[in-house]
Write a protein that holds these residues in place. Sequence first.
Motif, mmCIF file in Angstrom:
data_model
loop_
_atom_site.group_PDB
_atom_site.id
_atom_site.type_symbol
_atom_site.label_atom_id
_atom_site.label_comp_id
_atom_site.label_asym_id
_atom_site.label_seq_id
_atom_site.Cartn_x
_atom_site.Cartn_y
_atom_site.Cartn_z
ATOM 1 N N GLY A 178 3.275 5.945 -2.769
ATOM 2 C CA GLY A 178 4.490 6.681 -3.087
ATOM 3 C C GLY A 178 4.725 6.822 -4.581
ATOM 4 O O GLY A 178 5.200 7.862 -5.050
ATOM 5 N N VAL A 179 4.387 5.784 -5.341
ATOM 6 C CA VAL A 179 4.632 5.795 -6.786
ATOM 7 C C VAL A 179 3.600 6.647 -7.524
ATOM 8 O O VAL A 179 3.944 7.464 -8.383
ATOM 9 N N PHE A 180 2.315 6.459 -7.190
ATOM 10 C CA PHE A 180 1.246 7.087 -7.972
ATOM 11 C C PHE A 180 0.748 8.423 -7.407
ATOM 12 O O PHE A 180 0.113 9.195 -8.128
ATOM 13 N N LEU A 181 1.017 8.689 -6.136
ATOM 14 C CA LEU A 181 0.505 9.924 -5.531
ATOM 15 C C LEU A 181 1.621 10.791 -4.964
ATOM 16 O O LEU A 181 1.379 11.623 -4.080
ATOM 17 N N ASN A 182 2.816 10.615 -5.473
ATOM 18 C CA ASN A 182 3.973 11.327 -4.921
ATOM 19 C C ASN A 182 3.803 12.847 -4.998
ATOM 20 O O ASN A 182 4.078 13.563 -4.028
ATOM 21 N N PRO A 227 0.812 -1.234 0.000
ATOM 22 C CA PRO A 227 0.000 0.000 0.000
ATOM 23 C C PRO A 227 0.838 1.273 0.000
ATOM 24 O O PRO A 227 0.575 2.190 -0.792
ATOM 25 N N ALA A 228 1.857 1.345 0.864
ATOM 26 C CA ALA A 228 2.691 2.547 0.930
ATOM 27 C C ALA A 228 3.484 2.737 -0.357
ATOM 28 O O ALA A 228 3.665 3.871 -0.824
ATOM 29 N N ILE A 279 -1.444 5.304 5.088
ATOM 30 C CA ILE A 279 -2.153 6.486 5.577
ATOM 31 C C ILE A 279 -1.214 7.376 6.385
ATOM 32 O O ILE A 279 -1.310 8.607 6.356
ATOM 33 N N ALA A 280 -0.261 6.729 7.081
ATOM 34 C CA ALA A 280 0.674 7.465 7.938
ATOM 35 C C ALA A 280 1.695 8.275 7.157
ATOM 36 O O ALA A 280 2.534 8.952 7.749
ATOM 37 N N ILE A 281 1.625 8.245 5.822
ATOM 38 C CA ILE A 281 2.481 9.120 5.017
ATOM 39 C C ILE A 281 2.097 10.578 5.267
ATOM 40 O O ILE A 281 2.925 11.474 5.160
#
Length: 272
Positions: A100-104, A95-96, A156-158
Motif C-alpha cells: 500500500g505504501v510503495f505501490l499505491n 506485506p499489505a 496479493i488480494a489487493i
Amino acid sequence: MSIFEAIVLGIIQGLTEFLPVSSSGHLELAKAIFNNPELDAEGSMMMTVLLHFATALSTVVIFRKDILEILKGLFQFKWNEETQFSLKIIISMIPAALVGVFLNKQIEQFFGGAILLVGCMLLVTAGLLLLADRAKNTTKPVGYKEAAIIGIAQAIAILPGISRSGATISTSVLLGIDRERSARFSFLMVVPLIFGKIAKDILDAKGEIMDGSFADGIGVLPLTLGFIAAFVTGMLACQWMIALVKKAKLQWFSIWCACVGTIAIIYSLFIA
C-alpha cells in the motif's frame, strides 16, 4: 449518485467484504454496470471510505469479545497469549502495508474498470476456494510463519477479483490451520489495516470534509444509506461466513466466482 446505487454498493460491500468472492472485484463490476462517472476512483472516494468503515465496524461488533480480550491481555504488559496473537496480527499486516505504501500508484491503475483483470482474478479465487474446500480438517493454530504467509496472501488480494477473505482463509486452511481459527484470524487481521486506510483517507480529504464538499455529486442521504446497508449486511455476512467455513461449504462460492469471472471475461472481450 442515486439512493438506489448507494444502497446496492453498500450491500455489495457488506456481503463481499466477508464472503470469499472479492468485494473490490464486485464493486468494479457494479461500477461498470451503472456506468456512472461519479463512481470513478476520485468521485466515489468518500463513499469508498464510508463503506469500508462500515464493514470494519461490523467486524468490531461481531468480534467485540475477542477484541476486548486481546486489549485486556495487552495492557497486562506480559508475554501472554493475547500479546502473541497481536504480534501475529502485526506480522500479517506487514506485506499489505508495504504494498500500500510503495505501490499505491500502480495499484490504483487496476481500479479503473479493468473488467478483464477482474474476471481472470475471480477465476484464481475460484481455484483457491475449491482447493481449500477439499483440504483436510486440522486443529493446527496460527504460528508466526503462517501469519507471514497469510499476510502475503492478503497483499496479493489487493488486486481486484482476488478475494481477501477467500485468499487468507484458503491459505490458512491449506497450511493446515483449523477452519474456525482461519476465519477468525482472517477477519481480525484486516481491522487495523482498514482503520489505518480510513484514517489516511480522512486526512487526505480533510479539506473536503471541513467545507462540506465531500458529499458533492453523491449526497449526504446516499452516503448514509450506503453506510447502513454495508454495516447491516456486513454483520450478517461475517457470521454466515464463519459458519460456512466450519462446514466446508466454500465450493459454492468457488462456483459463483467461476461463473462471474467467466461472464466478466466474455463481456470485456466481446461486448465492451
